[in-house]
Scaffold this active site. Structure first.
Site, PDB file in Angstrom:
ATOM      1  N   SER A 123       0.859  -1.184   0.000  1.00  0.00           N
ATOM      2  CA  SER A 123       0.000   0.000   0.000  1.00  0.00           C
ATOM      3  C   SER A 123       0.892   1.228   0.000  1.00  0.00           C
ATOM      4  O   SER A 123       2.007   1.205   0.557  1.00  0.00           O
ATOM      5  CB  SER A 123      -0.893   0.020   1.240  1.00  0.00           C
ATOM      6  OG  SER A 123      -1.513   1.278   1.402  1.00  0.00           O
ATOM      7  N   TYR A 171      -2.216  -0.541  10.090  1.00  0.00           N
ATOM      8  CA  TYR A 171      -2.166  -0.894   8.674  1.00  0.00           C
ATOM      9  C   TYR A 171      -0.898  -0.355   8.015  1.00  0.00           C
ATOM     10  O   TYR A 171      -0.216  -1.067   7.277  1.00  0.00           O
ATOM     11  CB  TYR A 171      -3.410  -0.346   7.983  1.00  0.00           C
ATOM     12  CG  TYR A 171      -3.544  -0.729   6.530  1.00  0.00           C
ATOM     13  CD1 TYR A 171      -3.955  -2.007   6.160  1.00  0.00           C
ATOM     14  CD2 TYR A 171      -3.277   0.193   5.521  1.00  0.00           C
ATOM     15  CE1 TYR A 171      -4.080  -2.363   4.831  1.00  0.00           C
ATOM     16  CE2 TYR A 171      -3.407  -0.150   4.186  1.00  0.00           C
ATOM     17  CZ  TYR A 171      -3.807  -1.429   3.841  1.00  0.00           C
ATOM     18  OH  TYR A 171      -3.928  -1.774   2.517  1.00  0.00           O
TER      19      TYR A 171
END
Length: 276
Positions: A156, A169
């Site tokens: 990501s 995350y």
């Protein structure tokens, strides 16, 4: 190299790709593309009932099959690997698409950094980090034995430019980036230079997980967070699942035969934007 040779690089007939996280918005698009390019796709999923209807309508020329396992269960993944070998006869690629966040690992006005619960942080770290490492151990073993293969992780842009609030995350995906580089070197030096490991780092895509963080449920209008993201994305839009497919096919194909240990952003220019 002539055009016919280049075209053949993207013909996946006879090649088998194992996919985790294949039932999500982005994963479904990737599975569809691989089947459309002729691959045999082994979708590893916890929920067979959810996965099978999604695969039933996929057009060929390839085909997909579901194998039940949890990415955090090495024994279950080992059984799935043996079943994939029994069904398809080989494993050429692994797409580590499983991942996600947890509300409890995200700061908010009513939940400060100092109060983030340990169990929520462990859930996010386990799902994203161990959920990438363990399948790589299980399915990568077959690649080591055959002397070739491709592992492609899904990271990501939050790993590179940590986003506000999503502590767990962002940190976990940063770990995925580091693991991608480490494993690329390890497998090439210890087993075969024909085993490659890379990652794709998507920018902002609307998924089931984040849709209502970025858009209003009632109107579809951008939330304040969605507006900020678009303002920092030079291309001025969220990504569509199809935007990942060119990079996906390139990194899984022989066209990227001299590419390993890299993390490719697919982010509409988000990582390049200086904000001035």
């Amino acid at each position: 190299m002539n055009l016919a040779e280049l075209t053949r690089m993207y013909d996946f007939k006879g090649r088998v790709v194992v996919v985790t996280g294949g039932t999500g918005v982005l994963g479904r698009a990737m599975v569809r593309a691989l089947v459309g390019c002729g691959a045999g796709v082994a979708v590893v999923a916890r929920n067979r009932e959810k996965a099978e209807p999604q695969l039933a309508a996929l057009p060929g020329p390839g085909r997909a099959a579901v194998f039940t396992a949890d990415v955090l269960d090495a024994a279950g993944l080992g059984e799935a690997a043996r079943a994939v070998m029994g069904e398809f006869g080989r494993i050429d690629c692994l797409l580590n698409g499983a991942g996600g966040n947890h509300p409890g690992a995200t700061t908010k006005p009513e939940l400060s950094f100092f109060d983030l619960p340990e169990d929520a942080l462990r859930f996010v770290f386990d799902l994203n980090m161990l959920g990438t490492i363990i399948p790589s151990q299980v399915f990568g073993r077959q690649m080591a034995e055959q002397g070739e293969g491709v592992i492609l992780n899904i990271s990501s842009m939050s790993a590179v430019r940590p986003l506000t609030r999503v502590l767990g995350y962002s940190a976990a995906k940063a770990g995925v980036n580091s693991f991608t580089q480490w494993l690329a070197v390890h497998l090439a030096q210890e087993y075969s230079p024909c085993i490659r490991v890379n990652a794709i780092a998507p920018g902002f895509f609307l998924t089931e997980q984040n849709r209502f963080l970025l858009t209003e449920k009632e109107t579809g209008a951008l939330t304040a967070r969605g507006q900020s993201i678009i303002a920092h994305t030079p291309m001025g839009r969220f990504g569509e699942p199809e935007d990942l497919l060119g990079t996906l096919l390139w990194l899984l194909s022989p066209a990227s035969a001299f590419v390993t240990g890299v993390v490719i952003p697919v982010d509409g220019g988000f990582s390049a934007f200086g904000g001035v």
